[in-house]
Structures are given as structure tokens and as C-alpha cells.
Design a protein around this motif. Structure first.
Motif, short mmCIF file in Angstrom:
data_model
loop_
_atom_site.label_atom_id
_atom_site.label_comp_id
_atom_site.label_asym_id
_atom_site.label_seq_id
_atom_site.Cartn_x
_atom_site.Cartn_y
_atom_site.Cartn_z
N ASP A 4 0.99 -1.32 -0.09
CA ASP A 4 -0.11 0.10 -0.10
C ASP A 4 0.80 1.23 0.13
OD1 ASP A 4 -2.31 -1.48 0.48
OD2 ASP A 4 -1.72 -1.84 2.53
N MET A 5 1.90 1.16 0.41
CA MET A 5 2.93 2.13 0.80
C MET A 5 4.48 1.69 0.67
SD MET A 5 2.97 4.91 3.82
CE MET A 5 1.24 5.59 3.38
N ILE A 6 5.37 2.55 0.21
CA ILE A 6 6.67 2.07 0.04
C ILE A 6 7.77 3.35 0.80
CG2 ILE A 6 6.71 0.33 -1.73
CD1 ILE A 6 7.98 2.39 -3.64
N GLN A 7 8.48 3.05 1.51
CA GLN A 7 9.69 3.92 1.98
C GLN A 7 10.69 3.99 0.91
OE1 GLN A 7 12.37 2.24 4.70
NE2 GLN A 7 12.95 4.20 5.63
N THR A 8 11.26 5.19 0.74
CA THR A 8 12.22 5.54 -0.45
C THR A 8 11.80 5.32 -1.72
OG1 THR A 8 13.69 5.28 1.52
CG2 THR A 8 14.64 5.60 -0.53
N LEU A 9 10.81 5.94 -2.29
CA LEU A 9 10.64 5.87 -3.70
C LEU A 9 11.94 5.97 -4.82
CD1 LEU A 9 8.45 5.56 -6.02
CD2 LEU A 9 8.25 8.06 -5.81
N THR A 28 1.29 10.18 -10.78
CA THR A 28 -0.36 9.92 -11.44
C THR A 28 -1.30 10.07 -10.42
OG1 THR A 28 -0.72 7.60 -11.19
CG2 THR A 28 0.92 8.37 -13.26
N ASP A 29 -2.60 10.08 -10.91
CA ASP A 29 -3.58 10.20 -9.90
C ASP A 29 -3.94 8.93 -9.23
OD1 ASP A 29 -4.14 12.79 -10.75
OD2 ASP A 29 -5.99 12.36 -12.06
N GLU A 30 -3.37 7.88 -9.70
CA GLU A 30 -3.35 6.68 -8.99
C GLU A 30 -2.51 6.48 -7.80
OE1 GLU A 30 -2.73 3.92 -12.00
OE2 GLU A 30 -4.63 3.89 -12.90
N TYR A 31 -1.50 7.45 -7.35
CA TYR A 31 -0.70 7.38 -6.49
C TYR A 31 -0.31 8.77 -5.58
CZ TYR A 31 0.70 2.97 -8.92
OH TYR A 31 0.33 1.88 -9.39
N ARG A 32 0.09 8.63 -4.52
CA ARG A 32 0.64 9.76 -3.77
C ARG A 32 2.07 9.98 -3.54
NH1 ARG A 32 -4.06 11.94 -1.15
NH2 ARG A 32 -5.81 11.20 -1.22
N ILE A 33 2.69 10.81 -3.48
CA ILE A 33 3.90 10.88 -3.40
C ILE A 33 4.29 12.06 -2.18
CG2 ILE A 33 6.47 11.72 -4.07
CD1 ILE A 33 5.77 10.92 -6.78
N TYR A 34 4.96 11.63 -1.14
CA TYR A 34 5.22 12.28 0.17
C TYR A 34 6.66 12.81 0.27
CZ TYR A 34 0.84 9.78 1.31
OH TYR A 34 -0.31 9.28 1.32
N ALA A 35 6.94 13.82 0.43
CA ALA A 35 8.46 14.25 0.21
C ALA A 35 8.72 15.56 1.32
CB ALA A 35 8.94 14.40 -1.18
N ARG A 36 9.81 15.25 2.08
CA ARG A 36 10.36 16.36 2.91
C ARG A 36 11.94 16.19 2.89
NH1 ARG A 36 11.58 18.29 8.04
NH2 ARG A 36 10.87 20.22 8.25
N VAL A 46 -0.31 3.91 -2.72
CA VAL A 46 -1.60 4.06 -3.61
C VAL A 46 -2.46 5.16 -3.24
CG1 VAL A 46 -1.49 1.76 -4.02
CG2 VAL A 46 -2.79 2.59 -2.10
N ALA A 47 -3.20 5.75 -4.14
CA ALA A 47 -4.28 7.01 -4.00
C ALA A 47 -5.05 6.64 -2.82
CB ALA A 47 -4.89 7.42 -5.16
N ASP A 48 -5.68 5.32 -2.56
CA ASP A 48 -6.68 5.49 -1.44
C ASP A 48 -6.05 5.12 -0.28
OD1 ASP A 48 -5.66 2.94 -1.70
OD2 ASP A 48 -7.36 1.82 -1.70
N VAL A 49 -4.85 5.57 -0.16
CA VAL A 49 -4.29 5.86 1.30
C VAL A 49 -4.03 7.27 1.38
CG1 VAL A 49 -2.30 5.36 2.73
CG2 VAL A 49 -3.40 3.54 1.65
N SER A 50 -4.01 7.80 2.66
CA SER A 50 -3.58 9.36 2.76
C SER A 50 -3.29 9.55 4.37
CB SER A 50 -4.81 10.14 2.54
OG SER A 50 -5.94 9.97 3.03
N GLY A 51 -2.94 10.61 4.72
CA GLY A 51 -2.56 10.93 6.08
C GLY A 51 -1.33 11.04 6.46
N LEU A 52 -0.36 10.50 5.65
CA LEU A 52 1.18 10.10 6.04
C LEU A 52 1.77 11.66 6.49
CD1 LEU A 52 4.01 7.92 5.32
CD2 LEU A 52 4.45 10.51 5.07
N VAL A 101 -2.76 8.11 9.22
CA VAL A 101 -3.03 7.54 7.86
C VAL A 101 -4.21 6.64 8.00
CG1 VAL A 101 -2.25 5.56 6.34
CG2 VAL A 101 -0.69 7.51 7.38
N ARG A 102 -5.09 6.46 6.88
CA ARG A 102 -6.34 5.85 6.91
C ARG A 102 -6.62 5.58 5.31
NH1 ARG A 102 -5.54 11.56 7.04
NH2 ARG A 102 -7.07 12.73 5.81
N PHE A 103 -7.39 4.47 5.33
CA PHE A 103 -7.76 4.03 3.82
C PHE A 103 -9.14 4.86 3.54
CE2 PHE A 103 -5.48 0.36 4.97
CZ PHE A 103 -4.69 -0.07 3.81
N ASN A 104 -9.27 5.34 2.37
CA ASN A 104 -10.23 6.24 1.79
C ASN A 104 -11.47 5.59 1.17
OD1 ASN A 104 -8.54 8.54 2.77
ND2 ASN A 104 -7.52 8.23 0.84
#
Length: 533
Positions: A264-269, A279-287, A511-517, A530-533
Motif C-alpha cells: 500500500d505504501m513504500i519507503q524511499t521511492l 499520477t492520480d493513482e498514487y501519492r508522493i510524500y516528500a520532505r 496508492v491513492a486510496d491511502v492518505s494521512g502520512l 493514515v487511513r484508507f479512503n
């Protein structure tokens, strides 16, 4: 200076804070937020693939990012820090006060907090945590830096604890926000260092279920959890039921698993896979990471490394813009000094880091390093060969290797495991280290370079540098401290005590249906929201 849970307070040590927002996925908006038309689902089992075996799960001992990311879910801290503004806010402590010279810190604990073994959080528990950390010494290298000069802690009453230092400790308040000084149960403090690696009991929103080395870590929701920091998005228990962290060192396998839905999620893309997941099917988190930039960190007791001309030539011979472009890291930038631009107190040294291979060659020639027939310089029959010991960043180091070969310097890459890397530090068995050190406070420079640090990464014996490193810890006035920190950064470059390469980024994907990180101020992750949408 006393605060309550309803009052935000700004750390006296924060002088400059670079605000680095999370990067949104192509669908737009904050990737920590669900889509506007999504409905948050309670529960669910998240699978997040991580890139390394954590080795040890005790966040007070470790420096490995994977271990800290997992430990953050199990353990809360006395205070929290807003990663964008630098404000320090209450968490397990509902308030605190300090004396004028920053040698005494008094915390008032919030009521009703318990550890996952059902024991209460008390002032005595905080005392046991700090005393145990002090005894761990070099086994807890980051924590030991935050506790530099620790003279003791006392329980004033059941909910009030006073921590004292022999000299001013300007970095301690920020340290109290980190996972490194996260609190563990009385029973955990009584274990040996080795036992603690496997049996962490914290107050966090998740509890440790199992850890199989080189395979996976499993955690589950803590029932009854209700003391999140005000910086979190909700109250009460975590949304997720469980999180499994399979250990997947191969970049392609992690990325492939995200693409197929195995993860559902990976560390270090991996950088090469960023376009695929934008793309709209995924989310990228960066800092960006605060702290010391990813650099070549020297052991100046080694004969060749002790030559300042060699170190200066390495700075001049490194083209930071080129290797960032080659690596394809759209989420990273070249280093412009010993500290990253996300670190309070950062002052750019970019002018002194200009790529100039002709000047690098001239510096080496003047120092007696003559070009050999094989393209490697030599002096008195000794080839200009040095090694860098590293456990990640191979692509960057190969680019640096090629650049330095152009000026006649042979850089050998010694790729090791994380355990071998820290073993090399303990034995001073390296020419250069290839790594950065994450810490939000600029006192990270002392942790890296001071001869009095518990486990310094650099081996540099320079009394003038040492005096500045110690002086900045004693200054309670932010402006005075900032001037010394600025002087340290310039001094390190002027004397070529570090070869900065790039500013590390934490880049994860889901994946896009996970958010909140979300990230904390040290760029460690929170999975609480983090939750499933």
C-alpha cells in the motif's frame, strides 16, 4: 516560561526555519489529505515496504532512518515541533519552563498517559529514561548529544520532573521533541541495550507485535490511546488496525510491489520510478532532511586525508549540479554547505563550493601531487587513492568517483551494511564516510565534529573548531548563538573538513486510496493519521 496544552510556544533555540511543505501528487493538493469526495474508513491493515532491516527498534539507541520511522509509531515524546514553523508545542508534557541560562528544564506531565504495558507515565519514569540514556553512552549516539552535560533529573512530584545540565544546553528543548528522546516504560529502561532492541514498550498509538530480522516488523493499534500531539489531525486511537513493514532492500521490487498492489505504501521511492508514480493513482510524500547534508566526512588521522590540499581539491572537483541531474532526483537539491537548507541556522556556503576542476588540479600540483601515467596522481611514490565507506547513495558516489578521476584522484567505494557502517565509525576505520546526519537543531554539527561527542563521525582535531562547537551550546541568546553557528559552517568549508554533496530527501509513495502520512520536524514519519479512503 510555563505553557499549557492550549498555548503554542516557540523554542528559544529556533532562529531560522525553512518551511518545506509536503509535495502533492499530480492529482493536486496535500498528499496527506484524502480526496474531497473520499470517505475515511475506520480500520484496515496497511503494508508499507521498507528499504532496510531496522536492526534495532529502540528509538533511543538507533540512527538508522528505517528504525526511527518504525520506532516513531511506538513512542511519544515530551514535546512536539511543527515541521514548518519550528514552534514547539506540548505532547506528553502539557507545559515546561526553563531557567535563564538553559541549564534547568522543568516539565509538567499530562494526566492519564499510560504505556502499552498499562503502567502510568510519571515523573519517576522520565527520570529513569534520562538516567538510562546517560548510562547507554555511545550505544545511544544521538540521544547522548541531546543530553550533553547531563547532571541528573529529579521527580519534583508525581507529574513534575526537573532535568539539569552542568552547562547550558541550547539543543535540549528541540531534542525533547524527537523520537530519539521518546519515552519508554520503566521495564524497558531496566533491560540491556540488546534486549531493548527487541522489546520496546512506549506510549505511542501503535504497539510492537513482532520483529523478524531481515524479514518484517508488525505493529497494531493501541487500544485506548488518547494523547496525541495537537499537531496531529485527529484525537483518539489510530485509524489503522495494523501495519506490516516487510523488509525489501531492492528498489525495483519495492516499486514493483506498489505498482501491483502488493504494497500500500513504500519507503524511499527510487528516483527512476518517480515519473511512473506521479499520477492520480498514487501519492508522493516528500520532505527534506534537516541536519548535516549528505557529504564525504573525513578521518583526518589517515595520511592522505590529513592533507588539506586533497580535501580542498575534492570540494573543487565535485560538480553537485551534475550528479543530481544524472541521478534523476527531482526531489533533491545540491548541498550548499555543511547543513541542509531545512536546518535552523543554515547559512549558504555556495560560493565556496563552486565546481572548478582546473583550480582543483592546481591545488594538488602545488601540494606535490603529480599526475601519473595511469591517470592517478602520486606523491613520494604514494598514489592519490582514498576510499569512502557508505551503505546507501551508490549512484551519487559513482558519479563523484568519475568526477574526481578527472583531477587524478582515485576514489574507491566501500559499500557496506548499516551495521558495518556504524562499526567503522566506532573503530575510526575509514578514510571518508558517505552519509548525512539528521537532526533539526544545528547542534548536529557538534554531534558530527566534536572530539568530545560520544560517537563523532568526523575525525578532526582542531582546537579552534572545538571551541566554537562548544560555545554554541552555552549561548542562550539566539542571535549570539546564530553568529557562532554561521562561523562554524564557514570554518568547516574554509578548512575542507567536509565535502558536501546533496540535501537528502525523504520520499515515500502510496496508492491513492491511502492518505494521512505526515512528517515530524526531523522528517520521520507519523502513521497515526493514515487511513484508507
Amino acid at each position: 516560561m510555563m505553557t499549557t496544552a492550549n498555548q503554542r510556544i516557540t523554542a528559544r533555540t529556533v532562529t531560522v526555519v525553512a518551511s518545506l511543505a509536503l509535495l502533492a501528487a499530480c492529482s493536486g493538493g496535500d498528499p496527506s489529505e484524502p480526496p474531497e469526495d473520499a470517505t475515511a474508513q475506520a480500520g484496515g491493515d496497511l503494508v508499507m515496504a521498507v528499504q532496510d532491516d531496522p536492526v534495532c527498534l529502540d528509538p533511543q539507541q538507533v540512527t538508522l532512518t528505517t528504525a526511527l520511522n518504525i520506532g516513531r509509531q511506538l513512542t511519544d515524546s515530551l514535546l512536539d515541533q511543527d515541521p514548518e514553523t519550528g514552534e514547539i508545542v506540548p505532547w506528553l508534557a502539557e507545559g515546561y519552563e526553563t531557567n535563564d541560562d538553559l541549564t534547568e528544564f522543568t516539565f509538567t506531565l499530562r494526566d492519564g498517559v499510560t504505556f502499552s504495558d498499562d503502567t502510568p507515565l510519571t515523573a519517576e519514569t522520565v527520570v529513569k529514561n534520562f538516567d538510562a540514556l546517560s548510562e547507554l553512552g555511545s550505544t545511544a549516539p544521538l540521544a547522548s548529544q541531546y543530553l550533553a552535560g547531563y547532571s541528573g533529573a529529579e521527580a519534583v512530584d508525581e507529574s513534575t520532573v526537573r532535568v539539569t545540565f552542568e552547562a547550558p544546553n541550547a539543543a535540549f528543548l528541540q531534542g525533547a521533541t524527537t523520537i530519539t528522546l521518546g519515552l519508554v516504560s520503566d521495564a524497558t529502561t531496566e533491560l540491556s541495550a540488546e534486549e531493548r532492541c527487541q522489546q520496546v514498550v512506549g506510549t505511542g498509538p501503535f504497539v510492537l507485535d513482532s520483529y523478524t530480522p531481515n524479514n518484517s516488523v508488525e505493529i497494531s493499534k493501541r487500544e485506548g490511546y488518547d494523547w496525541a500531539s495537537e499537531l496531529r489531525e485527529h484525537d483518539g486511537e489510530a485509524h489503522l488496525d495494523t501495519v506490516t513493514f516487510p523488509v525489501v532492500p531492492e528498489n525495483g521490487v519495492r516499486a514493483g510491489g506498489l505498482g501491483t498492489g502488493e504494497f500500500d505504501m513504500i519507503q524511499t521511492l527510487p528516483a527512476v520510478d518517480e515519473p511512473r508514480f506521479t499520477t492520480d493513482e498514487y501519492r508522493i510524500y516528500a520532505r527534506a532532511n534537516p541536519g548535516v547534508a549528505h557529504s564525504l566526512v573525513p578521518n583526518t588521522e589517515r595520511p592522505i586525508v590529513s592533507d588539506p590540499a586533497v580535501r580542498e581539491a575534492m570540494i573543487l572537483g565535485t560538480d553537485r549540479e551534475e550528479f543530481i541531474a544524472i541521478a534523476g532526483w527531482s526531489q533533491s537539491v545540491p548541498a550548499s554547505g555543511p547543513l541542509t537548507s531545512a536546518t535552523p541556522g543554515f547559512v549558504s556556503q555556495a560560493e565556496a563550493l563552486t565546481h572548478d576542476p582546473e583550480q582543483a588540479a592546481a591545488v594538488l600540483e602545488d601540494a606535490g601531487w603529480v599526475m601519473g601515467a595511469d591517470g592517478v596522481r602520486e606523491k613520494d611514490g604514494e598514489p592519490l587513492t582514498v576510499s569512502v565507506t557508505a551503505f546507501y547513495g551508490q549512484d551519487i558516489l559513482e558519479s563523484v568517483q568519475a568526477q574526481l578521476a578527472e583531477i587524478g584522484l582515485d576514489l574507491q567505494i566501500n559499500s557496506v551494511t548499516a551495521g558495518e557502517f556504524f562499526g567503522a565509525i566506532a573503530e575510526d576505520d575509514y578514510d571518508f564516510l558517505g552519509a548525512g546526519l539528521t537532526q533539526t537543531d544545528p547542534d548536529v554539527l557538534r554531534a558530527m565534529f566534536s572530539v568530545d561527542a560520544v560517537s563523532p563521525w568526523a575525525v578532526v582535531d582542531d582546537p579552534e573548531l572545538e571551541e566554537m562547537l562548544q560555545e554554541q551550546t552555552r549561548l542562550a541568546d539566539p542571535e549570539e548563538r546564530q553568529q557562532v553557528i554561521a562561523d562554524i559552517q564557514a570554518y568547516l568549508i574554509d578548512n575542507a573538513y567536509i565535502v558536501p554533496l546533496f540535501e537528502p530527501m525523504q520520499v515515500h509513495a502510496s496508492v491513492a486510496d491511502v492518505s494521512g502520512l505526515t512528517f515530524d520536524s526531523s522528517s520521520r514519519i507519523h502513521l497515526y493519521d493514515v487511513r484508507f479512503n
